[in-house]
Design a protein around this motif. Structure first.
Motif, PDB file in Angstrom:
ATOM      1  N   ARG A 144       0.820  -1.221   0.000  1.00  0.00           N
ATOM      2  CA  ARG A 144       0.000   0.000   0.000  1.00  0.00           C
ATOM      3  C   ARG A 144       0.850   1.265   0.000  1.00  0.00           C
ATOM      4  NH1 ARG A 144      -4.451   1.503   4.693  1.00  0.00           N
ATOM      5  NH2 ARG A 144      -4.072   3.740   4.726  1.00  0.00           N
ATOM      6  N   ASP A 145       1.897   1.294   0.808  1.00  0.00           N
ATOM      7  CA  ASP A 145       2.723   2.493   0.941  1.00  0.00           C
ATOM      8  C   ASP A 145       4.108   2.333   0.323  1.00  0.00           C
ATOM      9  OD1 ASP A 145       1.111   4.520   2.390  1.00  0.00           O
ATOM     10  OD2 ASP A 145       0.950   2.935   3.891  1.00  0.00           O
ATOM     11  N   HIS A 146       4.293   1.281  -0.461  1.00  0.00           N
ATOM     12  CA  HIS A 146       5.521   1.105  -1.243  1.00  0.00           C
ATOM     13  C   HIS A 146       6.777   1.206  -0.372  1.00  0.00           C
ATOM     14  CE1 HIS A 146       2.937   1.659  -4.769  1.00  0.00           C
ATOM     15  NE2 HIS A 146       2.445   2.702  -4.149  1.00  0.00           N
ATOM     16  N   ALA A 147       6.804   0.445   0.717  1.00  0.00           N
ATOM     17  CA  ALA A 147       7.946   0.511   1.630  1.00  0.00           C
ATOM     18  C   ALA A 147       8.203  -0.859   2.253  1.00  0.00           C
ATOM     19  CB  ALA A 147       7.711   1.544   2.721  1.00  0.00           C
ATOM     20  N   ALA A 148       9.444  -1.077   2.633  1.00  0.00           N
ATOM     21  CA  ALA A 148       9.838  -2.311   3.309  1.00  0.00           C
ATOM     22  C   ALA A 148      10.797  -1.959   4.446  1.00  0.00           C
ATOM     23  CB  ALA A 148      10.506  -3.274   2.334  1.00  0.00           C
ATOM     24  N   PHE A 149      10.465  -2.424   5.642  1.00  0.00           N
ATOM     25  CA  PHE A 149      11.314  -2.222   6.813  1.00  0.00           C
ATOM     26  C   PHE A 149      12.265  -3.423   6.877  1.00  0.00           C
ATOM     27  CE2 PHE A 149       7.192  -0.289   7.457  1.00  0.00           C
ATOM     28  CZ  PHE A 149       7.499   1.001   7.889  1.00  0.00           C
ATOM     29  N   VAL A 150      13.530  -3.202   6.539  1.00  0.00           N
ATOM     30  CA  VAL A 150      14.457  -4.313   6.301  1.00  0.00           C
ATOM     31  C   VAL A 150      15.404  -4.595   7.467  1.00  0.00           C
ATOM     32  CG1 VAL A 150      14.379  -3.994   3.810  1.00  0.00           C
ATOM     33  CG2 VAL A 150      16.152  -2.815   5.141  1.00  0.00           C
ATOM     34  N   GLY A 151      15.305  -3.827   8.548  1.00  0.00           N
ATOM     35  CA  GLY A 151      16.192  -4.062   9.680  1.00  0.00           C
ATOM     36  C   GLY A 151      17.643  -3.891   9.294  1.00  0.00           C
ATOM     37  N   ASP A 152      18.454  -4.909   9.580  1.00  0.00           N
ATOM     38  CA  ASP A 152      19.882  -4.864   9.239  1.00  0.00           C
ATOM     39  C   ASP A 152      20.243  -5.812   8.108  1.00  0.00           C
ATOM     40  OD1 ASP A 152      20.213  -2.980  11.183  1.00  0.00           O
ATOM     41  OD2 ASP A 152      21.299  -4.253  12.584  1.00  0.00           O
ATOM     42  N   THR A 153      19.247  -6.258   7.358  1.00  0.00           N
ATOM     43  CA  THR A 153      19.517  -7.132   6.218  1.00  0.00           C
ATOM     44  C   THR A 153      20.229  -6.372   5.100  1.00  0.00           C
ATOM     45  OG1 THR A 153      17.637  -8.569   6.724  1.00  0.00           O
ATOM     46  CG2 THR A 153      18.433  -8.577   4.451  1.00  0.00           C
ATOM     47  N   LEU A 154      19.881  -5.109   4.959  1.00  0.00           N
ATOM     48  CA  LEU A 154      20.385  -4.323   3.830  1.00  0.00           C
ATOM     49  C   LEU A 154      20.462  -2.862   4.243  1.00  0.00           C
ATOM     50  CD1 LEU A 154      21.028  -4.650   0.748  1.00  0.00           C
ATOM     51  CD2 LEU A 154      18.655  -4.039   0.326  1.00  0.00           C
ATOM     52  N   TYR A 155      21.523  -2.195   3.790  1.00  0.00           N
ATOM     53  CA  TYR A 155      21.684  -0.766   4.043  1.00  0.00           C
ATOM     54  C   TYR A 155      21.760  -0.013   2.720  1.00  0.00           C
ATOM     55  CZ  TYR A 155      23.244  -2.643   8.545  1.00  0.00           C
ATOM     56  OH  TYR A 155      23.348  -3.328   9.718  1.00  0.00           O
ATOM     57  N   GLN A 156      21.791   1.301   2.823  1.00  0.00           N
ATOM     58  CA  GLN A 156      21.917   2.122   1.635  1.00  0.00           C
ATOM     59  C   GLN A 156      23.221   1.820   0.885  1.00  0.00           C
ATOM     60  OE1 GLN A 156      22.716   6.344   2.155  1.00  0.00           O
ATOM     61  NE2 GLN A 156      21.093   6.845   0.713  1.00  0.00           N
ATOM     62  N   HIS A 157      24.253   1.426   1.634  1.00  0.00           N
ATOM     63  CA  HIS A 157      25.562   1.184   1.025  1.00  0.00           C
ATOM     64  C   HIS A 157      25.846  -0.290   0.764  1.00  0.00           C
ATOM     65  CE1 HIS A 157      25.965   1.273   5.443  1.00  0.00           C
ATOM     66  NE2 HIS A 157      26.765   0.245   5.258  1.00  0.00           N
ATOM     67  N   GLY A 158      24.887  -1.182   1.032  1.00  0.00           N
ATOM     68  CA  GLY A 158      25.109  -2.581   0.714  1.00  0.00           C
ATOM     69  C   GLY A 158      24.557  -3.547   1.744  1.00  0.00           C
ATOM     70  N   PRO A 159      24.957  -4.824   1.668  1.00  0.00           N
ATOM     71  CA  PRO A 159      24.426  -5.861   2.548  1.00  0.00           C
ATOM     72  C   PRO A 159      24.763  -5.627   4.020  1.00  0.00           C
ATOM     73  CG  PRO A 159      25.527  -6.818   0.650  1.00  0.00           C
ATOM     74  CD  PRO A 159      25.861  -5.356   0.656  1.00  0.00           C
ATOM     75  N   GLY A 160      23.941  -6.211   4.888  1.00  0.00           N
ATOM     76  CA  GLY A 160      24.199  -6.154   6.314  1.00  0.00           C
ATOM     77  C   GLY A 160      25.366  -7.041   6.714  1.00  0.00           C
ATOM     78  N   LEU A 161      25.691  -7.004   8.007  1.00  0.00           N
ATOM     79  CA  LEU A 161      26.821  -7.760   8.533  1.00  0.00           C
ATOM     80  C   LEU A 161      26.416  -9.193   8.865  1.00  0.00           C
ATOM     81  CD1 LEU A 161      28.248  -5.048  10.970  1.00  0.00           C
ATOM     82  CD2 LEU A 161      29.027  -5.580   8.645  1.00  0.00           C
ATOM     83  N   THR A 162      27.389 -10.086   8.805  1.00  0.00           N
ATOM     84  CA  THR A 162      27.125 -11.492   9.143  1.00  0.00           C
ATOM     85  C   THR A 162      28.165 -12.043  10.116  1.00  0.00           C
ATOM     86  OG1 THR A 162      28.330 -12.186   7.150  1.00  0.00           O
ATOM     87  CG2 THR A 162      25.931 -12.001   6.978  1.00  0.00           C
ATOM     88  N   ASN A 163      28.932 -11.174  10.745  1.00  0.00           N
ATOM     89  CA  ASN A 163      30.010 -11.624  11.627  1.00  0.00           C
ATOM     90  C   ASN A 163      29.596 -11.704  13.090  1.00  0.00           C
ATOM     91  OD1 ASN A 163      29.816  -8.799  11.523  1.00  0.00           O
ATOM     92  ND2 ASN A 163      31.874  -8.534  12.337  1.00  0.00           N
ATOM     93  N   PHE A 164      28.278 -11.844  13.329  1.00  0.00           N
ATOM     94  CA  PHE A 164      27.765 -12.026  14.676  1.00  0.00           C
ATOM     95  C   PHE A 164      27.196 -13.437  14.814  1.00  0.00           C
ATOM     96  CE2 PHE A 164      26.876  -7.394  13.798  1.00  0.00           C
ATOM     97  CZ  PHE A 164      27.949  -6.919  14.559  1.00  0.00           C
ATOM     98  N   PRO A 165      26.936 -13.896  16.047  1.00  0.00           N
ATOM     99  CA  PRO A 165      26.379 -15.249  16.226  1.00  0.00           C
ATOM    100  C   PRO A 165      25.129 -15.472  15.380  1.00  0.00           C
ATOM    101  CG  PRO A 165      27.023 -14.352  18.349  1.00  0.00           C
ATOM    102  CD  PRO A 165      27.179 -13.232  17.342  1.00  0.00           C
ATOM    103  N   GLY A 166      25.134 -16.553  14.596  1.00  0.00           N
ATOM    104  CA  GLY A 166      23.992 -16.878  13.750  1.00  0.00           C
ATOM    105  C   GLY A 166      24.032 -16.244  12.380  1.00  0.00           C
ATOM    106  N   GLY A 167      25.032 -15.405  12.116  1.00  0.00           N
ATOM    107  CA  GLY A 167      25.125 -14.767  10.798  1.00  0.00           C
ATOM    108  C   GLY A 167      25.505 -15.752   9.709  1.00  0.00           C
ATOM    109  N   ASP A 168      24.989 -15.548   8.501  1.00  0.00           N
ATOM    110  CA  ASP A 168      25.237 -16.466   7.389  1.00  0.00           C
ATOM    111  C   ASP A 168      25.272 -15.649   6.101  1.00  0.00           C
ATOM    112  OD1 ASP A 168      24.852 -18.246   5.179  1.00  0.00           O
ATOM    113  OD2 ASP A 168      23.961 -19.736   6.516  1.00  0.00           O
ATOM    114  N   ARG A 169      26.465 -15.475   5.552  1.00  0.00           N
ATOM    115  CA  ARG A 169      26.633 -14.603   4.389  1.00  0.00           C
ATOM    116  C   ARG A 169      25.856 -15.100   3.173  1.00  0.00           C
ATOM    117  NH1 ARG A 169      28.012  -9.322   3.975  1.00  0.00           N
ATOM    118  NH2 ARG A 169      28.591  -8.836   1.839  1.00  0.00           N
ATOM    119  N   ARG A 170      25.900 -16.400   2.915  1.00  0.00           N
ATOM    120  CA  ARG A 170      25.190 -16.932   1.750  1.00  0.00           C
ATOM    121  C   ARG A 170      23.680 -16.735   1.898  1.00  0.00           C
ATOM    122  NH1 ARG A 170      26.450 -22.837  -0.587  1.00  0.00           N
ATOM    123  NH2 ARG A 170      28.316 -21.670  -1.229  1.00  0.00           N
TER     124      ARG A 170
END
Length: 207
Positions: A144-170
């Motif tokens: 409806r409002d053409h938006a997605a709340f993505v948390g830390d999955t993705l940033y303006q400059h690229g993918p989120g971090l995966t170097n924390f417990p449970g992170g998985d780059r693939r």
């Protein structure tokens, strides 16, 4: 209506309000810190928060959730794979900050679920499971409002971090390519730690 409030804990983090203009009811997304400031914003605007939604279980996205759950009488929701983060300060990274944070009461979210308002059943967010930053990371999408709340999955400059417990780059890369970047090009991506960017703009950067 979408409103952003940057809060400051150990890190600066973007907390979001997704509010129905007609009923003034809505959702609070990722209340990371400064519970009093978030609460004052809600009261000042006359909003009724029905549900507190967490994109994932890291403390900088849920640090104010427990107190606000009590003050607003609004349940907290998280994807089951990230539920262990709420009770474990090591997993949610608050232990290393010297301020252990836990959440004791929460409800489950499910992939593909439509989270609706009681005040306006047509006002909703769709849950998209986007693992990688954490196993239970999700994106909340509003067509409806053409938006997605993505948390830390993705940033303006690229993918989120995966170097924390449970992170998985693939898994993160698959979530971005197959789930987020397949949303309509004009969808505004609202992250926890950067300025908004559209899907089309992000594609040009990443693909």
């Amino acid at each position: 209506m979408i409103s952003e409030l940057q809060v400051q804990g150990v890190f600066a983090e973007n907390t979001y309000f997704y509010i129905d203009d007609h009923s003034k009811a809505g959702f609070l997304i990722d209340p990371g810190a400064q519970a009093g400031r978030i609460y004052d914003t809600i009261v000042r605007n006359g909003w009724k928060i029905e549900k507190i939604l967490l994109t994932h279980g890291h403390f900088d996205h849920m640090g104010a959730a427990e107190l606000l759950r009590e003050k607003l009488v609004a349940p907290i929701y998280i994807y089951p794979a990230d539920a262990p983060y709420l009770s474990d300060p090591r997993l949610n990274l608050s232990a290393s900050s010297g301020m252990p944070i836990t959440v004791t009461h929460y409800e489950d979210l499910y992939d593909g679920e439509l989270i609706r308002l009681k005040e306006n059943n047509s006002f909703s967010l769709r849950v998209i499971h986007t693992p990688g930053h954490t196993p239970g990371s999700v994106t909340f999408y509003t067509e409806r409002d053409h938006a997605a709340f993505v948390g830390d999955t993705l940033y303006q400059h690229g993918p989120g971090l995966t170097n924390f417990p449970g992170g998985d780059r693939r898994a993160l890369e698959e979530s971005i390519v197959n789930k987020i970047l397949t949303l309509p090009g004009d969808t505004l991506l609202l992250s926890g730690h950067s300025s908004p960017i559209t899907v089309e703009e992000e594609k040009q950067m990443l693909l």
